[in-house]
Design an enzyme around this catalytic site. Structure first.
Site, PDB file in Angstrom:
ATOM      1  N   TRP A   9       0.830  -1.227   0.000  1.00 31.91           N
ATOM      2  CA  TRP A   9       0.000   0.000   0.000  1.00 31.91           C
ATOM      3  C   TRP A   9       0.856   1.266   0.000  1.00 31.91           C
ATOM      4  CZ3 TRP A   9      -4.526  -0.799   4.063  1.00 31.91           C
ATOM      5  CH2 TRP A   9      -5.350  -1.850   3.619  1.00 31.91           C
ATOM      6  N   LYS A  10       2.146   1.134   0.252  1.00 40.37           N
ATOM      7  CA  LYS A  10       3.032   2.304   0.368  1.00 40.37           C
ATOM      8  C   LYS A  10       2.455   3.281   1.396  1.00 40.37           C
ATOM      9  CE  LYS A  10       4.631   1.294  -4.236  1.00 40.37           C
ATOM     10  NZ  LYS A  10       5.251   1.734  -5.462  1.00 40.37           N
ATOM     11  N   GLU A 156      11.847  -6.068  -9.327  1.00 45.24           N
ATOM     12  CA  GLU A 156      11.057  -4.879  -9.625  1.00 45.24           C
ATOM     13  C   GLU A 156      11.894  -3.894 -10.438  1.00 45.24           C
ATOM     14  OE1 GLU A 156       7.550  -4.237  -6.832  1.00 45.24           O
ATOM     15  OE2 GLU A 156       9.249  -3.282  -5.896  1.00 45.24           O
ATOM     16  N   GLY A 214       1.667  -2.603  -6.193  1.00 44.33           N
ATOM     17  CA  GLY A 214       1.545  -1.310  -5.532  1.00 44.33           C
ATOM     18  C   GLY A 214       0.199  -0.675  -5.839  1.00 44.33           C
ATOM     19  N   GLY A 215       0.173   0.215  -6.827  1.00 40.11           N
ATOM     20  CA  GLY A 215      -1.026   0.995  -7.158  1.00 40.11           C
ATOM     21  C   GLY A 215      -2.299   0.164  -7.257  1.00 40.11           C
TER      22      GLY A 215
HETATM   23  P1  PGA Z   1       3.316  -0.512  -8.691  1.00 43.47           P
HETATM   24  O1  PGA Z   1       4.314  -0.677  -7.450  1.00 43.47           O
HETATM   25  O2  PGA Z   1       2.512  -1.793  -8.761  1.00 43.47           O
HETATM   26  O3  PGA Z   1       2.461   0.678  -8.352  1.00 43.47           O
HETATM   27  O4  PGA Z   1       4.130  -0.308  -9.908  1.00 43.47           O
HETATM   28  C1  PGA Z   1       4.967  -1.881  -7.204  1.00 43.47           C
HETATM   29  C2  PGA Z   1       5.900  -1.697  -6.043  1.00 43.47           C
HETATM   30  O5  PGA Z   1       6.515  -0.636  -5.928  1.00 43.47           O
HETATM   31  O6  PGA Z   1       6.071  -2.599  -5.203  1.00 43.47           O
END
Ligand code: PGA
Length: 231
Positions: A9-10, A156, A214-215
């Site tokens: 979720w950051k 990543e 992430g998003g």
């Molecule tokens: P993202 O992020 O799916 O928004 O590209 C992935 C992550 O940073 O772990």
């Protein structure tokens, strides 16, 4: 082995009620699926939900005079089983080095939790054909002295994170093999970088053990669709 889909979720969402709602919807949606679904919310929301929990980072000392830090023991106490470590955003904005990442991985393993170690190259490094060199350095220095059978690696590519420009499956798969050669055949490797409900299956079918999302993990319906691809 079950696929593992990790929600990162950051620094989102902002309110407790939003976090609770997202937590509940995702937990209900993935409940009976034969997929290991890990939710990694910001530290302050870790106590809110049930299910498989992960943290987005942790400190390497257990306790002491380290203002602002959160230790692995504390995370374990809250029910965390996984900890993301060495995410490119931490490397970029908080100057985390492979040496620091190494210390954190050892502390996470020492507490009996599973580190999800992020590695990947920038766009510039890729353009200069430095991808393998970067991965090799992050693996060599970050995983020095680490029991490889106990960790998960997330490949990543930095240029793919949050850009909507996901890495081609064939190319990601090639890098997966490179990482496997540099580490061990048994190691579990996830893909991360603009993974979504439409492209998830490609990576999983190509042999990735799961995804770091992430998003697309911030919308319950989209994330549940991604988890479904892992069945
Ligand atoms: P993202 O992020 O799916 O928004 O590209 C992935 C992550 O940073 O772990």
């Amino acid at each position: 082995m079950k696929k593992i889909i990790v929600a990162n979720w950051k620094c989102n969402p902002v309110t407790r009620s939003e976090a609770e709602e997202l937590f509940d919807s995702v937990s209900k949606g993935v409940k009976d699926m034969e997929v290991e679904t890990v939710i990694c919310p910001p530290f302050v929301f870790l106590g809110l939900g049930s299910g498989i929990l992960g943290a987005q980072d942790s400190f390497y000392e257990e306790k002491g005079a380290y203002t602002g830090e959160v230790s692995v023991t504390m995370l374990k106490e809250l029910g965390c089983q996984y900890v993301i470590v060495g995410h490119s955003e931490r490397r970029k904005y908080f100057n985390e080095t492979d040496e620091l990442v190494n210390k954190k991985i050892k502390a996470i393993l020492g507490a009996g939790l599973t580190p999800i170690v992020c590695i990947g190259e920038t766009e510039e490094e890729r353009e200069n054909n430095k991808t393998e060199e970067i991965l090799e350095k992050e693996i060599k220095d970050g995983l020095e002295g680490v029991n490889l059978s106990k960790i998960i690696i997330a490949y990543e590519p930095i240029w793919a994170i949050g850009t909507g420009n996901a890495c081609d499956v064939e190319e990601a798969q090639r890098m997966r093999e490179v990482i496997q050669k540099m580490t061990s055949k048994e190691i579990r490797i996830l893909y991360g970088g603009s993974a979504n409900a439409s492209n998830a299956k490609g990576y999983l079918d190509a042999g990735f053990d799961g995804l770091l999302v992430g998003g697309a993990s911030l919308k319950a319906s989209e994330f549940i669709k991604i988890v479904e691809q892992g069945i």
